[in-house]
Design an enzyme around this catalytic site. Structure first.
Site, PDB file in Angstrom:
ATOM      1  N   VAL A 265       0.632  -1.153   0.429  1.00  0.00           N
ATOM      2  CA  VAL A 265       0.283   0.146   0.270  1.00  0.00           C
ATOM      3  C   VAL A 265       0.989   1.299  -0.295  1.00  0.00           C
ATOM      4  O   VAL A 265       1.013   1.573   1.229  1.00  0.00           O
ATOM      5  CB  VAL A 265      -0.950   0.505   0.995  1.00  0.00           C
ATOM      6  N   PRO A 266       1.354   1.797  -1.164  1.00  0.00           N
ATOM      7  CA  PRO A 266       2.611   2.971  -1.025  1.00  0.00           C
ATOM      8  C   PRO A 266       2.050   3.959  -0.565  1.00  0.00           C
ATOM      9  O   PRO A 266       1.756   4.650  -1.111  1.00  0.00           O
ATOM     10  CB  PRO A 266       2.002   3.318  -2.925  1.00  0.00           C
ATOM     11  N   CYS A 267       2.460   3.773   0.319  1.00  0.00           N
ATOM     12  CA  CYS A 267       2.241   5.653   1.147  1.00  0.00           C
ATOM     13  C   CYS A 267       2.803   6.435   1.104  1.00  0.00           C
ATOM     14  O   CYS A 267       3.442   7.756   0.976  1.00  0.00           O
ATOM     15  CB  CYS A 267       1.689   5.125   2.981  1.00  0.00           C
ATOM     16  N   HIS A 268       4.044   5.742   0.712  1.00  0.00           N
ATOM     17  CA  HIS A 268       5.302   6.422   0.521  1.00  0.00           C
ATOM     18  C   HIS A 268       5.345   7.168  -1.173  1.00  0.00           C
ATOM     19  O   HIS A 268       6.236   8.163  -1.137  1.00  0.00           O
ATOM     20  CB  HIS A 268       6.696   5.801   0.502  1.00  0.00           C
TER      21      HIS A 268
END
Length: 175
Positions: free
Chosen positions: A140-143
């Site tokens: 889950v690409p919160c970056h």
């Protein structure tokens, strides 16, 4: 009896070295629900155990071989199988995480843009809280979420790790 936490029946967990330091992985029968990056496995394990405690899992097992297969699938796409995720959070947080999952692999957005993408234009701050609460790092690409001025901002696992992830993605072909 109603509880706000899901009952997790069988959790597999393991820590091992990965592309961005050490990683702590956990999955339930529904899918991966925790991928954390750390400099100290012991600290990451304590954080994970505190997070897991309210769910009252029936069993927690360590499975190094399964964790290695998960890491290989996550970071190399070696088996090209879909990766099941078990998103655990409020409806709002889940909505934000689903919007993150919909991002193109190289796309970044600001908190404001993320808020507008879920039709909650005035909720940039709440979106930031949801992004910060994500515990399925990388998948889950919160970056991929930046401050409105384009700077990296914070990251649960450290800004240097966030920068490394974004650079690595820009240099690595998508599997």
């Amino acid at each position: 009896r109603h509880t706000r936490y899901p009952l997790v029946t069988g959790v597999q967990t393991c820590a091992l070295p990965i592309s961005f330091g050490d990683g702590l992985f956990a999955r339930s029968p529904q899918g991966i629900f925790h991928v954390a990056f750390c400099d100290s496995i012991a600290a990451a394990q304590r954080e994970f155990e505190a997070r897991l405690r309210p769910w009252r899992p029936r069993s927690v097992t360590r499975d190094d071989a399964a964790a290695r297969r998960m890491a290989q699938t996550i970071f190399t796409g070696a088996d090209h199988e879909p990766i099941g995720l078990h998103l655990i959070g409020s409806p709002f947080r889940t909505l934000v995480w689903q919007a993150l999952l919909a991002l193109d692999g190289s796309e970044t957005k600001t908190y404001g843009e993320m808020a507008r993408s879920i039709r909650k234009a005035s909720a940039a701050r709440a979106v930031g809280g949801a992004v910060g609460a994500n515990r399925i790092g990388w998948l889950v690409p919160c970056h991929h979420v930046l401050r409105n001025d384009g700077s990296l901002g914070g990251f649960h696992w450290g800004v240097d790790r966030k920068r490394a992830m974004l650079v690595w993605e820009s240099l690595t072909p998508t599997p």
